[in-house]
Motif scaffolding. Structure first.
Motif, PDB file in Angstrom:
ATOM      1  N   THR A  24       0.804  -1.232   0.000  1.00 54.77           N
ATOM      2  CA  THR A  24       0.000   0.000   0.000  1.00 54.77           C
ATOM      3  C   THR A  24       0.831   1.274   0.000  1.00 54.77           C
ATOM      4  N   THR A  27       4.720   3.962  -4.568  1.00 54.58           N
ATOM      5  CA  THR A  27       4.532   5.217  -5.309  1.00 54.58           C
ATOM      6  C   THR A  27       4.422   4.942  -6.814  1.00 54.58           C
ATOM      7  N   ARG A  87       3.128   6.218 -12.067  1.00 49.72           N
ATOM      8  CA  ARG A  87       2.784   6.797 -10.751  1.00 49.72           C
ATOM      9  C   ARG A  87       1.407   6.323 -10.310  1.00 49.72           C
ATOM     10  N   GLU A  88       1.296   5.885  -9.054  1.00 58.05           N
ATOM     11  CA  GLU A  88       0.016   5.379  -8.546  1.00 58.05           C
ATOM     12  C   GLU A  88      -1.081   6.422  -8.657  1.00 58.05           C
ATOM     13  N   ASP A  89      -0.745   7.723  -8.356  1.00 58.52           N
ATOM     14  CA  ASP A  89      -1.794   8.743  -8.350  1.00 58.52           C
ATOM     15  C   ASP A  89      -2.251   9.126  -9.757  1.00 58.52           C
ATOM     16  N   SER A  90      -1.546   8.589 -10.795  1.00 57.45           N
ATOM     17  CA  SER A  90      -1.993   8.859 -12.166  1.00 57.45           C
ATOM     18  C   SER A  90      -2.929   7.755 -12.658  1.00 57.45           C
ATOM     19  N   CYS A  92      -6.381   5.833 -12.309  1.00 56.12           N
ATOM     20  CA  CYS A  92      -7.694   6.057 -11.700  1.00 56.12           C
ATOM     21  C   CYS A  92      -8.403   4.720 -11.465  1.00 56.12           C
TER      22      CYS A  92
END
Lengths: 92, 396
Positions: A24, A27, A87-90, A92
């Motif tokens: 979890t 990054t 990148r994980e935050d890219s 969705c």
């Protein structure tokens, strides 16, 4: 458990680390492009966290995202550049 | 059977008699001949054990922690820099409650580079949670290793133990040693059978994370086991005497202390020299005694208090220095005797560092110094370094 008297002498857990999701804090996520992958299993050999799954000889390698920390060694070692780090935050 | 052997040969023999199952060791002077002798005994079939060749002392201890979790009786030996390299794993062994037994052949830490004995190495590990016992001679080395397994593997204790023999003075010097038959040892020391063992069919995690809400309780249990170990060492000593005749039934061995005006606390091989010096003093009518501190961890506070009730001037000879108020044993003895502070004087002596000979004549001077304190009732220096090159004693 209420006091020190209830404790075992040394610590142990009844399950292995497989039951704990340690992926979890990743990054970057490795994504394998099966069109480029030649199934040489170099990524499986190099993964320091045993997070490349390989059920049977001949299968495409699969990333175990519950435990992969995103170190990127697989992507760096892949001879056909079939693994990209995203990148994980890219995602969705 | 009587035999002539070095301290290191006695240590290796004890491992064989204890039917040790896993050995992991890395060579370092003056310990090397223990691991060499064990390698030989495993290779020629005298011992039925697994010998793991490792790349460092840190790995040796790590390997034994794992082996001990399987339920194997484990053994290693080290000295000085090797012990220091093991430091992190020593905490692991004690915290995980693994009853590993390890002779430490005491040796100075460099620099100045030095391979000879002093106790700086073992004192550096005094707070790791290991039991620590000092040997006066090679017989004691053999006997204490056997006793150590009995105490360490006791289900109420489950703590590792260091058996400390002075480098070269014991490790490489031949002495007469009475070696019991292995069948007699089997009667004294039963196989290791811990409650929790690794089971490959039921995998678990060992040494797992404990949050602040319970971690302190685990540490308290460690402390409790160390306290209980005092009684267990006495019991193991009584049983040993019954089986083999040699007496280790007290944590502090008192020598001619019954009517003594002063007593000197000494640990390790120097205790033998101090006893001879005490005999000489007695011949001249000086009432002096030696209290040999065999068990440093657990620390024999109660036995020392009983000594302090009788003998009001007590010296402590340390083969180590703490860079604070004297040697390690001195600080702890003074702490233990604090309830008697208004009646008892405690003086510290630092000597024998880096293998410097500490002679009978020097011990006689320490006894004279203590007698002068007892007579005058005053002590001008709490601690002194004895026998420096210019012949003087100093405290800065």
């Amino acid at each position: 458990m209420e006091t020190y008297r209830d404790l075992p002498q040394s610590t142990y857990s009844l399950q292995t680390t497989e039951s704990v999701r340690t992926g979890t804090w990743r990054t970057f996520r490795p994504i394998i492009d099966t069109k480029k992958c030649t199934r040489c299993y170099t990524c499986w050999k190099f993964c320091p966290d045993v997070s490349i799954e390989l059920r049977e000889e001949g299968d495409y390698p699969k990333v175990d995202y519950d435990h992969c920390k995103g170190c990127g060694i697989c992507a760096n070692e892949c001879p056909t550049v079939a693994i990209t780090m995203v990148r994980e935050d890219s995602i969705c | 059977m009587l035999d002539l052997m070095t301290g290191n040969a006695a240590a290796a023999k004890a491992a064989m008699l204890a039917r040790v199952e896993v050995i992991a060791a890395y060579p370092i002077t003056p310990q090397t001949s223990i691991s060499e002798k064990l390698a030989e005994m495993v290779a020629n079939g005298e011992m039925n054990a697994k010998y793991i060749k490792v790349e460092s002392e840190h790995s040796a201890m790590a390997a034994l922690i794992g082996a001990s979790y399987i339920g194997a009786r484990t053994f290693t030996a080290t000295s000085s820099q090797g012990l220091a390299l093991m430091h992190e794993m020593l905490f692991w062994a004690a915290g995980a409650r693994r009853p590993i037994v390890m002779p430490v052949v005491s040796r100075a830490l460099g620099p100045p580079w030095n391979i000879w004995t002093d106790h700086m190495d073992v004192m550096g590990e005094r707070d790791t949670g290991w039991m620590q016992l000092f040997c006066e001679n090679n017989q004691e080395t053999l006997d204490l290793i056997l006793m150590a397994y009995r105490v360490a593997e006791d289900k109420e204790i489950m703590l590792p133990a260091m058996i400390i023999e002075d480098g070269f003075i014991l490790s490489h010097t031949f002495e007469k040693v009475d070696v019991p038959a292995i069948e007699e040892i089997d009667f004294y020391l039963h196989p290791f059978n811990p409650d929790v063992k690794v089971n490959f069919r039921k995998p678990r995690r060992y040494g797992s994370l404990v949050m602040p809400d319970w971690a302190m309780e685990f540490r308290y249990n460690n402390a409790l086991a160390m306290e209980k170990a005092k009684k267990k060492w006495v019991e193991a000593g009584i049983a040993f005497k019954k089986a083999f005749g040699r007496d280790y039934s007290s944590l502090v061995e008192l020598y001619r202390c019954e009517d003594a005006d002063v007593a000197l606390i000494v640990s390790g091989s120097a205790a033998g020299t101090a006893k001879v010096a005490a005999d000489r003093m007695r011949e001249r009518g000086r009432k002096v005694g030696v209290a040999k501190l065999r068990t440093f961890r657990p620390f024999p506070t109660e036995e020392l208090l009983r000594l302090g009730e009788r003998v009001r001037t007590i010296g402590v000879f340390d083969r180590s220095y703490t860079f604070a108020q004297g040697g390690a044993i001195y600080g702890e003895v003074r702490n233990a005797l604090y309830p008697l502070a208004s009646d008892v004087k405690v003086k510290g002596y630092i000597g024998g560092l880096g293998g410097r000979d500490i002679t009978e004549a020097e011990f006689e001077k320490m006894f004279e110094d203590l007698l002068a304190i007892a007579r005058s009732g005053s002590m001008t220096k709490d601690v002194e370094w004895v026998a420096l090159k210019d012949g003087s004693w100093r405290w800065f």
